[in-house]
Design an enzyme around this catalytic site. Structure first.
Site, mmCIF file in Angstrom:
data_model
loop_
_atom_site.group_PDB
_atom_site.id
_atom_site.type_symbol
_atom_site.label_atom_id
_atom_site.label_comp_id
_atom_site.label_asym_id
_atom_site.label_seq_id
_atom_site.Cartn_x
_atom_site.Cartn_y
_atom_site.Cartn_z
ATOM 1 N N LYS A 110 0.822 -1.209 0.000
ATOM 2 C CA LYS A 110 0.000 0.000 0.000
ATOM 3 C C LYS A 110 0.862 1.268 0.000
ATOM 4 O O LYS A 110 0.436 2.307 -0.473
ATOM 5 C CB LYS A 110 -0.914 0.025 1.224
ATOM 6 C CG LYS A 110 -1.798 -1.190 1.441
ATOM 7 C CD LYS A 110 -2.962 -1.232 0.486
ATOM 8 C CE LYS A 110 -4.101 -2.147 0.902
ATOM 9 N NZ LYS A 110 -3.807 -3.567 1.109
HETATM 10 C C1 LIG Z 1 -4.503 -4.750 0.768
HETATM 11 C C2 LIG Z 1 -3.760 -6.033 0.838
HETATM 12 C C3 LIG Z 1 -4.068 -7.098 -0.009
HETATM 13 C C4 LIG Z 1 -5.224 -7.054 -0.987
HETATM 14 O O1 LIG Z 1 -5.019 -6.096 -2.002
HETATM 15 P P1 LIG Z 1 -6.264 -5.580 -2.865
HETATM 16 O O2 LIG Z 1 -5.724 -4.495 -3.724
HETATM 17 O O3 LIG Z 1 -7.282 -5.074 -1.869
HETATM 18 O O4 LIG Z 1 -6.788 -6.745 -3.622
HETATM 19 C C5 LIG Z 1 -3.271 -8.231 0.059
HETATM 20 N N1 LIG Z 1 -2.262 -8.329 0.932
HETATM 21 C C6 LIG Z 1 -1.946 -7.325 1.778
HETATM 22 C C7 LIG Z 1 -0.825 -7.506 2.721
HETATM 23 C C8 LIG Z 1 -2.684 -6.134 1.755
HETATM 24 O O5 LIG Z 1 -2.365 -5.140 2.579
#
Ligand SMILES: *Cc1c(COP(=O)(O)O)cnc(C)c1O
Length: 458
Positions: A110
């Protein structure tokens, strides 16, 4: 570049406006009217991550930012990622590679999008003098990334709702320990889907939305999707720009949808493989054509514990040939629990997406096996990805699995698997000593509204 809503009844916006608003006023999600083709695929190998980011993001921003503004934002954003490659690719087995997206300040992928959009928000708000209130819902990682990226940024308050008691301690502390006055962690009674539903309520209240200058940075924000396209390009370039499969641990479908955009820009991605935990609405939808909500079952990969996958609406919109009326109809049916995907749209989805589901036991087994076979310690989300990828390996086609978080962010699950607690990187060593600051709030839109009005620093 013009952006349109998947539900066809919101104003057409430019990049800056789509970024600042997040969710469209008709409840839909913004997408570019046409996806730009990428020129110069063969010239990417050996470039810095920042240079590739500039070339990939530039076609989407139109005249919202000058070249210098965009380069400056990219350089400041990625200087905070503590690996020279930013998104290093490591080999797990012949033909299987792991794309490590966890070297940012909050140890999850993120950070790649959030750090960049915080810089872009700062430029846009300084220019307009506007003040905004960002409200976000998180299953853990979005919230910590948002608070870390926006803390101390002028003209912005950030309120993050997370499901009380359902995020890991490291995730919670990353949200509750930054002392900046403009960031606020809200512990909501309920699940992530409740937080996400309350977020939609706030956005759909247009008087409140305009009153506080509401903006969203959830994975539905188009600017986040754009930032996530970049690492598909750097990874494919490192592998010689040949047809490649990607396996993506998936929840809200933002990360994998960025791969689909990369593919439409001309990157040689063969298949995008959706990896889910026991909360497998996407795997069921792609297998059976029925998109039906169930109850959330909390898992050891909590950032994927969802039943409604917001960005899937964008994939549906493209699979239905950009028919906004059809999407409005499906979203009405979803309020009643689910819908059937039309045969034509299902075929269009299956042409690019495959999928798999992984049980809790298999996730733990995968963490253990990878440690033994490669020395790599996976977080539980990345392990879900690796387990599904292994079922889809094909000789001659490189597979890239996205490692979405650092194992130290989910130490309990990792310890259960291998008997060792992964340590935090040195720059975060004091996380458990810092004082926490959070507010408990009921799963109720009016309670949230009063809290936001009361706490804004504007
Ligand atoms: C947010 C997240 C996901 C999922 O990603 P999306 O874009 O919501 O499909 C998977 N793994 C981790 C560690 C995350 O923080």
């Amino acid at each position: 570049m013009r952006y349109v809503s998947t539900r066809g009844q919101a104003p057409v916006l430019n990049f800056e406006q789509a970024m600042l608003s997040g969710l469209a006023r008709d409840g839909g999600l913004y997408l570019p009217e046409t996806i730009p083709a990428f020129a110069g695929l063969e010239q990417l190998d050996g470039l810095s991550y920042e240079e590739v980011a500039f070339r990939v993001v530039r076609p989407f921003t139109g005249d919202s930012f000058s070249d210098d503004e965009l380069r400056g934002a990219i350089d400041r954003a990625y200087a905070r990622i503590s690996h020279d490659a930013r998104a290093p690719l490591v080999q797990l087995a012949p033909g299987h590679h792991l794309l490590e997206l966890f070297h940012g300040p909050t140890l999850a992928f993120k950070d790649f999008a959030m750090q960049l959009i915080a810089q872009l928000f700062q430029i846009a708000l300084a220019r307009s003098g506007q003040r905004i209130t960002i409200v976000g819902a998180t299953s853990g990682d979005t919230g910590s990334a948002a608070i870390e990226a926006f803390r101390g940024i002028d003209n912005v308050d950030v309120f993050i709702m997370y499901p009380h008691g359902r995020v890991s301690e490291v995730q919670r502390r990353q949200m509750t320990t930054p002392p900046a006055a403009n960031v606020h962690a809200l512990a909501v009674t309920g699940h992530f889907d409740d937080c996400q539903a309350r977020l939609k309520d706030l956005f759909n209240d247009h008087a409140f939305r305009d009153g506080v200058g509401l903006a969203g940075v959830n994975s539905i924000n188009w600017a986040r999707v754009v930032a996530q396209i970049v690492y598909y390009f750097t990874a494919t370039a490192s592998l010689g720009m040949r047809p490649t499969d990607f396996c993506v641990p998936t929840g809200n479908f933002g990360d994998i949808f960025a791969g689909s955009i990369a593919r439409q820009m001309g990157l040689p991605i063969r298949r995008l493989i959706v990896a889910t935990n026991q909360n497998d609405i996407l795997h069921r939808a792609l297998s059976s054509g029925e998109y039906r909500m169930g109850a959330v079952e909390p898992s050891i990969s909590p950032s994927m514990d969802i039943q409604v996958s917001s960005n899937f609406e964008r994939a549906l919109y493209l699979a239905y040939g950009q028919d906004a009326g059809a999407i409005r109809q499906l979203m009405e049916e979803l309020k009643q629990g689910g819908f059937a995907i039309s045969q034509g749209a299902l075929e269009a989805l299956r042409e690019q997406y495959a999928s798999g589901r992984v049980s809790e036991e298999e996730t733990l087994d995968t963490i253990r096996a990878m440690r033994e076979r490669t020395g790599e310690i996976l977080c539980p989300h990345s392990a879900v990805g690796v387990a599904v990828a292994e079922r889809h390996l094909e000789p001659g086609v490189p597979m890239v699995t996205l490692a979405t978080a650092h194992p130290a962010k989910f130490p309990d699950a990792v310890e259960r698997a291998i008997g060792v607690r992964p340590g935090l990187p040195p720059h975060m060593a004091d996380l458990f000593d810092l004082p926490e600051r959070l507010t408990r709030v009921e799963n109720d839109v009016d309670a949230l509204k009063s809290l936001i009005l009361e706490r804004r620093t504007a």
